[in-house]
Motif scaffolding. Structure first.
Motif, mmCIF file in Angstrom:
data_model
loop_
_atom_site.group_PDB
_atom_site.id
_atom_site.type_symbol
_atom_site.label_atom_id
_atom_site.label_comp_id
_atom_site.label_asym_id
_atom_site.label_seq_id
_atom_site.Cartn_x
_atom_site.Cartn_y
_atom_site.Cartn_z
ATOM 1 N N GLU A 244 0.833 -1.202 0.000
ATOM 2 C CA GLU A 244 0.000 0.000 0.000
ATOM 3 C C GLU A 244 0.870 1.254 0.000
ATOM 4 N N ARG A 245 0.281 2.366 -0.409
ATOM 5 C CA ARG A 245 1.011 3.634 -0.435
ATOM 6 C C ARG A 245 1.286 4.115 0.989
ATOM 7 N N VAL A 246 2.442 4.729 1.170
ATOM 8 C CA VAL A 246 2.805 5.308 2.459
ATOM 9 C C VAL A 246 2.271 6.728 2.504
ATOM 10 N N HIS A 247 1.399 7.005 3.486
ATOM 11 C CA HIS A 247 0.819 8.333 3.664
ATOM 12 C C HIS A 247 1.302 8.902 4.991
ATOM 13 N N SER A 248 1.885 10.091 4.957
ATOM 14 C CA SER A 248 2.420 10.673 6.187
ATOM 15 C C SER A 248 1.325 11.021 7.188
ATOM 16 N N GLY A 249 0.088 11.173 6.732
ATOM 17 C CA GLY A 249 -1.004 11.518 7.629
ATOM 18 C C GLY A 249 -1.735 10.319 8.213
ATOM 19 N N ALA A 250 -1.341 9.116 7.813
ATOM 20 C CA ALA A 250 -2.013 7.904 8.307
ATOM 21 C C ALA A 250 -1.378 7.435 9.613
ATOM 22 N N LEU A 251 -2.156 6.765 10.436
ATOM 23 C CA LEU A 251 -1.638 6.199 11.688
ATOM 24 C C LEU A 251 -1.146 4.780 11.405
ATOM 25 N N THR A 252 -0.028 4.700 10.715
ATOM 26 C CA THR A 252 0.583 3.422 10.368
ATOM 27 C C THR A 252 2.029 3.436 10.825
ATOM 28 N N ALA A 253 2.667 2.256 10.768
ATOM 29 C CA ALA A 253 4.042 2.144 11.256
ATOM 30 C C ALA A 253 4.756 0.987 10.574
ATOM 31 N N ALA A 254 6.059 0.981 10.739
ATOM 32 C CA ALA A 254 6.903 -0.107 10.248
ATOM 33 C C ALA A 254 7.495 -0.846 11.447
ATOM 34 N N HIS A 255 7.442 -2.176 11.390
ATOM 35 C CA HIS A 255 8.019 -3.024 12.430
ATOM 36 C C HIS A 255 8.746 -4.170 11.746
ATOM 37 N N ARG A 256 9.808 -4.670 12.355
ATOM 38 C CA ARG A 256 10.608 -5.708 11.711
ATOM 39 C C ARG A 256 9.899 -7.042 11.569
ATOM 40 N N ARG B 278 -0.308 -0.507 20.245
ATOM 41 C CA ARG B 278 -0.370 0.719 21.044
ATOM 42 C C ARG B 278 1.069 1.150 21.312
ATOM 43 N N VAL B 279 1.401 2.367 20.887
ATOM 44 C CA VAL B 279 2.735 2.938 21.083
ATOM 45 C C VAL B 279 2.601 4.033 22.123
ATOM 46 N N THR B 280 3.354 3.916 23.215
ATOM 47 C CA THR B 280 3.283 4.890 24.302
ATOM 48 C C THR B 280 4.628 5.595 24.441
ATOM 49 N N ASN B 281 4.583 6.924 24.376
ATOM 50 C CA ASN B 281 5.776 7.733 24.578
ATOM 51 C C ASN B 281 6.085 7.709 26.073
ATOM 52 N N ARG B 282 7.257 7.202 26.448
ATOM 53 C CA ARG B 282 7.594 7.065 27.863
ATOM 54 C C ARG B 282 7.972 8.385 28.521
ATOM 55 N N ARG B 283 8.169 9.435 27.735
ATOM 56 C CA ARG B 283 8.485 10.743 28.320
ATOM 57 C C ARG B 283 7.237 11.458 28.824
ATOM 58 N N ASN B 284 6.120 11.326 28.079
ATOM 59 C CA ASN B 284 4.917 12.068 28.458
ATOM 60 C C ASN B 284 3.693 11.173 28.657
ATOM 61 N N VAL C 184 -2.683 4.281 18.756
ATOM 62 C CA VAL C 184 -2.771 2.947 18.167
ATOM 63 C C VAL C 184 -2.482 3.079 16.676
ATOM 64 N N VAL C 185 -1.505 2.314 16.204
ATOM 65 C CA VAL C 185 -1.120 2.339 14.794
ATOM 66 C C VAL C 185 -1.252 0.937 14.207
ATOM 67 N N ARG C 186 -1.349 0.891 12.877
ATOM 68 C CA ARG C 186 -1.428 -0.385 12.160
ATOM 69 C C ARG C 186 -0.102 -0.637 11.465
ATOM 70 N N ILE C 187 0.437 -1.830 11.605
ATOM 71 C CA ILE C 187 1.700 -2.185 10.962
ATOM 72 C C ILE C 187 1.436 -2.472 9.483
ATOM 73 N N ASN C 188 2.110 -1.721 8.603
ATOM 74 C CA ASN C 188 1.942 -1.941 7.164
ATOM 75 C C ASN C 188 3.271 -1.910 6.408
ATOM 76 N N LEU D 166 7.379 5.323 12.984
ATOM 77 C CA LEU D 166 6.031 5.882 12.917
ATOM 78 C C LEU D 166 5.936 6.914 11.800
ATOM 79 N N THR D 167 4.760 7.044 11.219
ATOM 80 C CA THR D 167 4.529 8.137 10.283
ATOM 81 C C THR D 167 4.503 9.443 11.077
ATOM 82 N N PRO D 168 4.655 10.572 10.416
ATOM 83 C CA PRO D 168 4.610 11.849 11.141
ATOM 84 C C PRO D 168 3.315 12.034 11.939
#
Length: 143
Positions: A70-82, A91-97, A102-106, A119-121
């Motif tokens: 699928e096309r990579v869209h910077s505005g989508a809640l998607t991510a890359a994982h190995r 669910r990705v949680t920023n440990r600083r704040n 919730v993102v979908r692996i694509n 993560l996308t922007p």
């Protein structure tokens, strides 16, 4: 002549010992990876590490095709994982704040040591970072 034979014998012995150590270390490394991946894909265990941002306007990924096709869209809640299957919701949680998204692996990646997810922007902005951030991941299901 006897000293030469003893030298060859010592060299052969040390080579055998070092080969055995390398084989054992490789076995330990691969068995740890399998256990770690299986735990993550079933959602029983979380992972933590560094997240990065990709698919921004300045890099070569934006608008291109992901590993899933699928096309990579910077505005989508998607991510890359190995290793997580495509379509896995994470669910990705920023440990600083403590913000999470919730993102979908694509896609596949990141391919930099120490990083656990790209993560996308839009995903990075949702949890309040740009660049790099310490995060924790937990698998919540499949889409």
């Amino acid at each position: 002549m006897l000293s030469r034979k003893l030298g060859y014998l010592a060299l052969t012995g040390s080579l055998l010992v070092s080969c055995a150590n390398v084989a054992e270390a490789k076995h330990r490394k691969h068995s740890h990876r399998a256990t770690h991946s299986e735990a993550n894909s079933t959602g029983h265990s979380g992972t933590s590490g560094i997240a990065s941002v990709y698919a921004s306007k300045g890099d070569r990924y934006g608008g291109g095709r992901s590993a899933s096709g699928e096309r990579v869209h910077s505005g989508a809640l998607t991510a890359a994982h190995r290793s997580l299957p495509f379509g896995t919701m994470v669910r990705v949680t920023n440990r600083r704040n403590n913000k999470s998204v919730v993102v979908r692996i694509n896609d596949r990646g990141p391919f930099v040591r120490g990083r656990v997810i790209d993560l996308t922007p839009a995903g990075a902005q949702a949890i309040g970072f740009s660049g790099l951030a310490p995060v924790s991941l937990s698998v919540i299901g499949r889409s």
